[in-house]
Design a protein around this motif. Structure first.
Motif, PDB file in Angstrom:
ATOM      1  N   SER A  80      -2.268 -10.591   4.674  1.00  0.00           N
ATOM      2  CA  SER A  80      -1.018 -11.716   4.791  1.00  0.00           C
ATOM      3  C   SER A  80       0.283 -10.895   4.531  1.00  0.00           C
ATOM      4  N   CYS A  81       0.446 -10.006   4.066  1.00  0.00           N
ATOM      5  CA  CYS A  81       1.716  -9.126   3.825  1.00  0.00           C
ATOM      6  C   CYS A  81       2.163  -8.654   5.209  1.00  0.00           C
ATOM      7  N   GLU A  82       1.050  -8.109   5.856  1.00  0.00           N
ATOM      8  CA  GLU A  82       1.315  -7.680   7.373  1.00  0.00           C
ATOM      9  C   GLU A  82       1.713  -8.577   8.183  1.00  0.00           C
ATOM     10  N   MET A 121       7.863  -6.084  -3.631  1.00  0.00           N
ATOM     11  CA  MET A 121       7.931  -5.580  -2.483  1.00  0.00           C
ATOM     12  C   MET A 121       7.743  -6.786  -1.452  1.00  0.00           C
ATOM     13  N   PRO A 122       6.574  -7.409  -1.330  1.00  0.00           N
ATOM     14  CA  PRO A 122       6.355  -8.545  -0.565  1.00  0.00           C
ATOM     15  C   PRO A 122       7.337  -9.549  -0.515  1.00  0.00           C
ATOM     16  N   ARG A 125      10.586  -8.277   0.984  1.00  0.00           N
ATOM     17  CA  ARG A 125      10.635  -8.354   2.219  1.00  0.00           C
ATOM     18  C   ARG A 125      10.698  -9.799   2.927  1.00  0.00           C
ATOM     19  N   THR A 126       9.855 -10.511   2.216  1.00  0.00           N
ATOM     20  CA  THR A 126       9.679 -12.203   2.687  1.00  0.00           C
ATOM     21  C   THR A 126      11.162 -12.747   2.987  1.00  0.00           C
ATOM     22  N   PHE A 127      11.648 -12.869   1.268  1.00  0.00           N
ATOM     23  CA  PHE A 127      12.923 -13.469   1.440  1.00  0.00           C
ATOM     24  C   PHE A 127      14.168 -12.879   2.027  1.00  0.00           C
ATOM     25  N   ARG A 128      14.123 -11.530   1.949  1.00  0.00           N
ATOM     26  CA  ARG A 128      15.336 -10.959   2.971  1.00  0.00           C
ATOM     27  C   ARG A 128      15.395 -11.294   4.509  1.00  0.00           C
TER      28      ARG A 128
END
Length: 208
Positions: A80-82, A121-122, A125-128
């Motif tokens: 899901s992160c990928e 970290m996820p 990365r997602t919000f950014r």
């Protein structure tokens, strides 16, 4: 067209997508070439992943602090992160436009600081990516729901600070000024001073 159809072989992902409503997120995540299909903008795959229930389930895997020892559950969280790391425009526009999904992201910040590295970290990365791709939707949501202070307990993280900076620069010059003042009214300067220590108190900060 029929001549070429005889040489066409459906990919494993496409075969799964043809199952329609019976298809589960886990089945797709178990498919080896899923990320490639997302990167090549398979419309059917993107339609599946731009559904509220699908995104919520992925968030559930990614932001679960008590991951099961079951290797498949850990795998689903990783995949899901990928998938989010593919930074697909339509997926992030969908998330940014859905208050329910944005709120689920913001709820992560309600957890005690510091957040676990595999959670923070996820999130970052997602919000950014949301801020980079959909700055107006992201900032409008934060202002409308009055949630900027949710970032404050986590500003010790440099990466979290970069998100705040991106939010502060998300608009044109005039709108940025209004937005920056709004953050300052909510105590951003005091929080930054608290994070960097007493020496920050002597630093002059101006908003022009």
């Amino acid at each position: 067209m029929a001549f070429f159809d005889q040489f066409y072989e459906e990919t494993p992902v496409q075969k799964l997508l043809n199952k329609g409503e019976e298809l589960t997120l886990e089945e797709l995540l178990d498919c080896e070439n899923l990320l490639q299909e997302i990167k090549t903008h398979n419309d059917q795959a993107l339609a599946f992943f731009t559904r509220q229930e699908t995104v919520q389930k992925m968030f559930g895997y990614i932001f679960n602090e008590n991951l099961s020892a079951d290797p498949s559950v850990v795998r689903y969280a990783f995949l899901s992160c990928e998938l989010f790391a593919c930074e697909t425009d339509s997926l992030f526009k969908f998330i940014a436009s859905e208050d329910v999904l944005m709120q689920e992201l913001m709820d992560v910040l309600k957890r005690p600081a510091p957040l676990l590295p595999r959670i923070v970290m996820p999130f970052i990365r997602t919000f950014r990516t949301i801020v980079q791709q959909q700055p107006m939707l992201a900032t409008e949501f934060l202002r409308r729901t009055d949630q900027v202070t949710a970032f404050f307990p986590h500003l010790q993280s440099n990466e979290m600070g970069t998100i705040v900076l991106k939010l502060l620069e998300a608009h044109d010059e005039d709108e940025n000024l209004t937005f920056q003042r709004w953050w300052l009214e909510h105590g951003l300067l005091e929080e930054l001073q608290r994070c960097v220590g007493p020496t920050a108190a002597s630093t002059e900060v101006r908003v022009h």
